[in-house]
Design an enzyme around this catalytic site. Structure first.
Site, short mmCIF file in Angstrom:
data_model
loop_
_atom_site.label_atom_id
_atom_site.label_comp_id
_atom_site.label_asym_id
_atom_site.label_seq_id
_atom_site.Cartn_x
_atom_site.Cartn_y
_atom_site.Cartn_z
N CYS A 1 -2.17 22.49 34.32
CA CYS A 1 -0.81 21.98 34.46
C CYS A 1 -0.42 22.10 35.92
O CYS A 1 -1.26 22.39 36.77
CB CYS A 1 0.18 22.69 33.53
N CYS B 1 -7.94 14.45 38.97
CA CYS B 1 -8.66 15.70 39.17
C CYS B 1 -9.49 15.60 40.44
O CYS B 1 -9.98 14.53 40.77
CB CYS B 1 -9.57 15.99 37.99
N CYS C 1 0.80 19.36 30.63
CA CYS C 1 2.12 18.93 31.09
C CYS C 1 2.05 17.50 31.58
O CYS C 1 1.00 17.03 31.98
CB CYS C 1 2.65 19.86 32.17
#
Length: 159
Positions: A7, A87, A79
């Protein structure tokens, strides 16, 4: 298999996911957590909740996704902010799924309301983790497409 709960702040939901997963996971499965913009500290209510539930939190700390102890095989974003972020490249071709959970750290008001928000986040994550671990994991490790489908289903169907 290494599972990363990701998150933004890595202080509440991802920490609850990491600790709960490790508490329930079979041998060979391990969770870690990180944030794209870590707060640098675990929310005290997360630690208190884990303690009340009898779940170890030693080693849980707020960290960046570039400080992971291992490369994840599965990344579970918890989230909305992290779900839309890319990423880092070093993570490589990991499986990604999103299990959105409201951030209890943003709840204001009476202590009872804040504690209830933390408990709700924990219960949602625990139900999803239990559903994940109830899957035929050995079989699904050989069928990544089906595993991805199941993880996405868990994130969409459970509260």
């Amino acid at each position: 298999m290494n599972v990363l709960f990701l998150c933004t702040g890595n202080s509440c939901r991802s920490i609850l996911g990491e600790a709960t997963f490790n508490h329930l996971a079979p041998a060979g499965w391990q969770a870690m957590s990180a944030g794209s913009q870590p707060t640098g500290q675990v929310h005290p209510r997360s630690l208190a909740l884990l303690s009340r539930e009898g779940i170890a939190s030693e080693g849980c700390h707020s960290k960046s996704w570039d400080q992971l102890p291992a490369t994840p095989d599965i990344v579970i974003t918890v989230c909305a902010g992290a779900a839309g972020e890319t990423c880092p490249a070093y993570l490589g071709p990991v499986m990604r799924t999103h299990w959105g959970v409201d951030d209890p750290a943003h709840v204001t008001g009476a202590d009872e309301a804040i504690d209830a928000a933390f408990m709700t986040a924990y219960r949602i994550l625990r139900a999803r983790i239990e559903a994940f671990l109830a899957l035929p994991l050995a079989e699904l490790q050989q069928d990544r497409a089906r595993l991805k489908t199941e993880l996405d289903r868990i994130g969409a169907l459970l509260p």
